[in-house]
Design a protein around this motif. Sequence first.
Motif, PDB file in Angstrom:
ATOM      1  N   GLU A 148       0.825  -1.213   0.000  1.00 31.83           N
ATOM      2  CA  GLU A 148       0.000   0.000   0.000  1.00 31.83           C
ATOM      3  C   GLU A 148       0.857   1.259   0.000  1.00 31.83           C
ATOM      4  N   PHE A 149       1.907   1.229   0.829  1.00 35.35           N
ATOM      5  CA  PHE A 149       2.793   2.393   0.929  1.00 35.35           C
ATOM      6  C   PHE A 149       3.336   2.768  -0.451  1.00 35.35           C
ATOM      7  N   PHE A 150       3.848   1.777  -1.167  1.00 37.30           N
ATOM      8  CA  PHE A 150       4.458   2.084  -2.468  1.00 37.30           C
ATOM      9  C   PHE A 150       3.400   2.343  -3.544  1.00 37.30           C
ATOM     10  N   GLN A 151       2.330   1.583  -3.518  1.00 39.67           N
ATOM     11  CA  GLN A 151       1.289   1.779  -4.530  1.00 39.67           C
ATOM     12  C   GLN A 151       0.685   3.179  -4.431  1.00 39.67           C
ATOM     13  N   GLN A 152       0.478   3.641  -3.196  1.00 41.91           N
ATOM     14  CA  GLN A 152      -0.093   4.985  -3.025  1.00 41.91           C
ATOM     15  C   GLN A 152       0.833   6.067  -3.557  1.00 41.91           C
ATOM     16  N   ARG A 153       2.126   5.780  -3.571  1.00 41.96           N
ATOM     17  CA  ARG A 153       3.094   6.760  -4.063  1.00 41.96           C
ATOM     18  C   ARG A 153       3.467   6.532  -5.522  1.00 41.96           C
ATOM     19  N   GLY A 154       2.743   5.646  -6.191  1.00 41.69           N
ATOM     20  CA  GLY A 154       2.959   5.434  -7.619  1.00 41.69           C
ATOM     21  C   GLY A 154       4.180   4.605  -7.971  1.00 41.69           C
ATOM     22  N   PHE A 155       4.748   3.863  -7.006  1.00 43.31           N
ATOM     23  CA  PHE A 155       5.878   2.984  -7.316  1.00 43.31           C
ATOM     24  C   PHE A 155       5.364   1.738  -8.049  1.00 43.31           C
ATOM     25  N   LEU A 156       6.123   1.317  -9.048  1.00 43.02           N
ATOM     26  CA  LEU A 156       5.739   0.154  -9.833  1.00 43.02           C
ATOM     27  C   LEU A 156       6.300  -1.112  -9.164  1.00 43.02           C
ATOM     28  N   TYR A 157       5.473  -2.116  -9.001  1.00 43.48           N
ATOM     29  CA  TYR A 157       5.938  -3.376  -8.394  1.00 43.48           C
ATOM     30  C   TYR A 157       6.572  -4.238  -9.476  1.00 43.48           C
ATOM     31  N   ILE A 158       7.850  -4.552  -9.302  1.00 44.21           N
ATOM     32  CA  ILE A 158       8.608  -5.296 -10.311  1.00 44.21           C
ATOM     33  C   ILE A 158       9.025  -6.653  -9.737  1.00 44.21           C
ATOM     34  N   ASN A 159       8.884  -7.700 -10.512  1.00 44.62           N
ATOM     35  CA  ASN A 159       9.360  -9.017 -10.078  1.00 44.62           C
ATOM     36  C   ASN A 159      10.715  -9.283 -10.723  1.00 44.62           C
ATOM     37  N   GLU A 250      13.548   1.583  -5.590  1.00 46.93           N
ATOM     38  CA  GLU A 250      14.606   2.251  -6.356  1.00 46.93           C
ATOM     39  C   GLU A 250      13.995   3.480  -7.018  1.00 46.93           C
ATOM     40  N   MET A 251      14.664   4.633  -6.865  1.00 48.72           N
ATOM     41  CA  MET A 251      14.081   5.892  -7.359  1.00 48.72           C
ATOM     42  C   MET A 251      15.050   6.673  -8.223  1.00 48.72           C
ATOM     43  N   PRO A 252      14.619   7.016  -9.448  1.00 52.29           N
ATOM     44  CA  PRO A 252      15.471   7.850 -10.293  1.00 52.29           C
ATOM     45  C   PRO A 252      15.394   9.300  -9.818  1.00 52.29           C
ATOM     46  N   PHE A 253      16.389  10.079 -10.183  1.00 54.96           N
ATOM     47  CA  PHE A 253      16.440  11.510  -9.855  1.00 54.96           C
ATOM     48  C   PHE A 253      16.333  11.741  -8.348  1.00 54.96           C
ATOM     49  N   CYS A 254      16.948  10.880  -7.564  1.00 50.69           N
ATOM     50  CA  CYS A 254      16.912  11.032  -6.109  1.00 50.69           C
ATOM     51  C   CYS A 254      18.312  10.879  -5.537  1.00 50.69           C
ATOM     52  N   ASN A 255      18.618  11.688  -4.546  1.00 48.64           N
ATOM     53  CA  ASN A 255      19.921  11.577  -3.898  1.00 48.64           C
ATOM     54  C   ASN A 255      19.782  10.882  -2.537  1.00 48.64           C
ATOM     55  N   LEU A 256      20.882  10.845  -1.802  1.00 42.10           N
ATOM     56  CA  LEU A 256      20.860  10.097  -0.542  1.00 42.10           C
ATOM     57  C   LEU A 256      19.885  10.697   0.471  1.00 42.10           C
ATOM     58  N   ASP A 257      19.747  12.019   0.462  1.00 39.59           N
ATOM     59  CA  ASP A 257      18.803  12.648   1.390  1.00 39.59           C
ATOM     60  C   ASP A 257      17.374  12.203   1.111  1.00 39.59           C
ATOM     61  N   ASP A 258      17.007  12.199  -0.175  1.00 41.95           N
ATOM     62  CA  ASP A 258      15.663  11.733  -0.552  1.00 41.95           C
ATOM     63  C   ASP A 258      15.478  10.280  -0.107  1.00 41.95           C
ATOM     64  N   ASN A 259      16.544   9.516  -0.270  1.00 42.60           N
ATOM     65  CA  ASN A 259      16.511   8.095   0.063  1.00 42.60           C
ATOM     66  C   ASN A 259      16.290   7.883   1.563  1.00 42.60           C
ATOM     67  N   MET A 260      17.001   8.664   2.374  1.00 46.66           N
ATOM     68  CA  MET A 260      16.862   8.542   3.830  1.00 46.66           C
ATOM     69  C   MET A 260      15.453   8.959   4.246  1.00 46.66           C
ATOM     70  N   ARG A 261      14.969  10.007   3.571  1.00 52.27           N
ATOM     71  CA  ARG A 261      13.624  10.486   3.903  1.00 52.27           C
ATOM     72  C   ARG A 261      12.583   9.398   3.601  1.00 52.27           C
ATOM     73  N   LEU A 262      12.739   8.752   2.442  1.00 52.77           N
ATOM     74  CA  LEU A 262      11.783   7.702   2.082  1.00 52.77           C
ATOM     75  C   LEU A 262      11.870   6.525   3.059  1.00 52.77           C
ATOM     76  N   ALA A 263      13.092   6.133   3.406  1.00 56.47           N
ATOM     77  CA  ALA A 263      13.269   4.981   4.304  1.00 56.47           C
ATOM     78  C   ALA A 263      12.588   5.247   5.646  1.00 56.47           C
ATOM     79  N   GLU A 264      12.755   6.469   6.141  1.00 62.33           N
ATOM     80  CA  GLU A 264      12.155   6.813   7.427  1.00 62.33           C
ATOM     81  C   GLU A 264      10.632   6.828   7.340  1.00 62.33           C
ATOM     82  N   GLU A 265      10.124   7.467   6.310  1.00 64.37           N
ATOM     83  CA  GLU A 265       8.675   7.551   6.136  1.00 64.37           C
ATOM     84  C   GLU A 265       8.086   6.146   5.968  1.00 64.37           C
ATOM     85  N   PHE A 266       8.818   5.314   5.268  1.00 69.00           N
ATOM     86  CA  PHE A 266       8.404   3.938   5.004  1.00 69.00           C
ATOM     87  C   PHE A 266       8.266   3.152   6.312  1.00 69.00           C
ATOM     88  N   ILE A 267       9.321   3.136   7.111  1.00 70.36           N
ATOM     89  CA  ILE A 267       9.275   2.373   8.362  1.00 70.36           C
ATOM     90  C   ILE A 267       8.184   2.914   9.281  1.00 70.36           C
TER      91      ILE A 267
END
Length: 463
Positions: A148-159, A250-267
Amino acid sequence: MAYTPVVKLLRDAQPGEEVSVAGWVRTRRDSKNGFSFVELNDGSCMSSLQVVIDGQVPGYEEHIREATTGASLIASGTVQESPGKGQRIELHAASFEVPGTADAETYPLQKKRHSFEFLREIAHLRPRTNTFGAIMRVRNAASRAIHEFFQQRGFLYINTPIITTSDCEGAGEMFTVTTLDLEQLAKKPTEVDFTQDFFGRRASLTVSGQLEAEVFATSLGSCYTFGPTFRAENSNTTRHLAEFWMVEPEMPFCNLDDNMRLAEEFIRTVTKDVLENCREDLEFFNLRIDKTVLEVLENIVSHDFIRVPYTEAIELLEASGKTWEFPVEWGKDLQSEHERWLTEEHFKQPIILFDYPRTIKPFYMRCNDDGRTVRAMDVLVPRIGEIIGGSQREERLDILTERLHECQLDPEEYWWYLDLRRYGTVPHSGFGLGFERFVQLLTGMVNIRDCIPFARTPRNADF
Ligand code: 4AD
Ligand code: MG
């Protein structure tokens, strides 16, 4: 299915309703006045339903004795208000049936406390216990919240593939997949010729879906994987499995700060969802497994994670005055004891360490200008230590090629990965969450082997 789940009955059913239920007997008590109380559990929730079976019910005399602990039972009747304590309603059976008996002499789950070690030996029956039922329901709720977290943010689920020819982490901890005749090979002690193997080259079980996820992030936008990964590390710890599930965004056009922000929001978001949706199970863990579970989870939801550069963490560890089993030194990887001290004792909350030495991290992490660190991050949480590992990826072709050489990997083998830098490269970032470690965090279970339906560890792949 005509049977009403117990979870629904206990929540919604009103006295007078006619229902059918089906599950397994936890206990049966026979009253002297010729009727029986059966505690029926169907796994839909922690609580069992009390089924009252009167002596007048057809078949009572012949069959009630078959309803022993572990037997399956179907019962139909009327919902009534329960005079007993701790339950709102009970079922007064008009009919019942025991489709499968369970020999009381041999059924291993008689009503007493069993050790988790013993339960691991009967992994096919342990889901019938309160603890494992609760773990599996929490695991399910967490997976759903993750999607739900990723789907709501428009992330594509890849196998991403399970069989692969590239070692993402470069740690050489891969299980080889082969159809070569090992018995024949053992007879002639020559070098193995993998060109004769199924794939014409050496193939393995994947350690991470990251490299393939990068392909999709650099074409379709933010995406995530959620699949099994395999590591042939010979570590017999409470935090390692040979087969575990990993969530990798995995996110294009994102740096480490964006990544940390997503990880925190995710958990924090997923933890909040599980707190809301699995209250009964979490309260059970808090009562029976670890008295700090709810406190730790509520703390996670209500506090910003603290970000600390690796170098600063080393200084804190050196200044702690503690004696460590593994020495602390800049350039060495942190051990579980160090991670836990930082998150449990020093900061007393989740933290994100970043900018690790390049010598201890995989080839794909982006090099910092200082020449000695990379844009890596690890999220550390109380009781577990590292729960997430991630980074900004090296998007510069020349530096990435140099890093492959530095890590003694052959750039030819990674030609397709390098193409992503050759054609339209972009800064991009991502991370991996160890799903079973997350279930450990949510439940307070000490051993990761109890957080997956069937654990695979060194010398153990039963069931
Ligand atoms: O830190 P790791 O090795 O990172 C990766 O695999 C990256 N490719 C992820 C990415 O950036 N897409 O592993 C990620 C997480 C760890 O933080 C840990 O929670 C878990 O996977 N993990 C294990 N869990 C159980 N058993 C093991 N043997 C594990 N090894 C790693
Ligand atoms: Mg890691």
